[in-house]
Design a protein around this motif. Structure first.
Motif, mmCIF file in Angstrom:
data_model
loop_
_atom_site.group_PDB
_atom_site.id
_atom_site.type_symbol
_atom_site.label_atom_id
_atom_site.label_comp_id
_atom_site.label_asym_id
_atom_site.label_seq_id
_atom_site.Cartn_x
_atom_site.Cartn_y
_atom_site.Cartn_z
ATOM 1 N N LYS A 109 6.482 2.003 -0.211
ATOM 2 C CA LYS A 109 5.626 3.192 -0.327
ATOM 3 C C LYS A 109 4.351 2.860 -1.102
ATOM 4 C CE LYS A 109 8.739 6.966 0.511
ATOM 5 N NZ LYS A 109 8.630 6.777 1.921
ATOM 6 N N GLU A 112 2.127 1.198 1.355
ATOM 7 C CA GLU A 112 1.563 2.216 2.255
ATOM 8 C C GLU A 112 0.398 2.935 1.581
ATOM 9 O OE1 GLU A 112 4.234 4.599 5.482
ATOM 10 O OE2 GLU A 112 4.892 4.675 3.406
ATOM 11 N N GLU A 116 -3.534 3.192 2.636
ATOM 12 C CA GLU A 116 -4.195 4.493 2.750
ATOM 13 C C GLU A 116 -5.452 4.526 1.876
ATOM 14 O OE1 GLU A 116 -3.722 7.101 4.798
ATOM 15 O OE2 GLU A 116 -2.213 5.864 5.774
#
Length: 147
Positions: A109, A112, A116
Motif C-alpha cells: 500500500k 501504491e 499515486e
C-alpha cells in the motif's frame, strides 16, 4: 523517423520506464529484504490468495522453473509455503504465510501511495495521454501475438 527507429525508440522508452518502476519498487522491497520478483510474487499471493505455480508463472510472465526458484528462496525465509492439493496430489499451491501477509500488504500500500504521489504531479490530460498510449501499445502487441 522511419519505422525501425520508432520501434527501437518504443523499446527504449518501455525499458527506461520499467527500470524506473523497478527502482521505486526496489526501495519498498528493500525494507523487507526482498528482490523485485519476490515482491511481485508475494503481491500476487496477497491479491489472489493461494495459487498454483503455473498460474503464478503466467501472471508474472516467468517460466515455472524461475518461479519455483523464487518460491524456494521465499520458503526458506518462512514467507510462503507449498501445499499439495487434496484432490490431485500432482497440483501444488503456494500461499503466503499469514504473519507475512500483513507486513507485505502495508508495504504494498505504501508503494501504491508512492506511485499515486508521482502521478499526482501530472495533470489529467497527461494521465489520459499515458493511459491511451499504453493501452494502444498493448492492443498493437496483442494483435501481433495473436497471428
Amino acid at each position: 523517423m522511419n519505422d525501425i527507429t520508432k520501434g527501437m525508440r518504443i523499446i527504449e522508452l518501455v525499458k527506461d520506464i520499467m527500470k524506473a518502476v523497478k527502482k521505486i519498487s526496489r526501495q519498498q522491497f528493500d525494507s523487507l529484504e526482498l528482490t523485485a520478483p519476490q515482491g511481485m510474487l508475494l503481491g500476487h499471493l496477497c491479491r489472489y490468495g493461494r495459487m498454483k505455480v503455473s498460474d503464478l508463472s503466467q501472471k508474472m510472465g516467468l517460466t515455472n522453473s524461475t518461479v519455483s526458484g523464487i518460491i524456494d528462496r521465499l520458503e526458506k525465509q518462512g514467507m510462503v509455503k507449498r501445499v499439495r492439493s487434496q484432490e490431485d496430489r500432482r497440483v501444488v499451491y503456494v500461499e503466503i504465510m499469514p504473519e507475512v501477509k500483513g507486513a507485505f500488504e502495508k508495504n504494498f500500500k505504501d508503494m501504491e501511495r508512492k506511485f499515486e504521489e508521482i502521478l499526482s504531479r501530472a495533470d489529467e490530460e497527461e494521465i489520459n495521454t499515458i493511459l491511451t498510449g499504453l493501452e494502444t501499445l498493448k492492443k498493437v502487441l496483442e494483435r501481433y501475438t495473436k497471428h
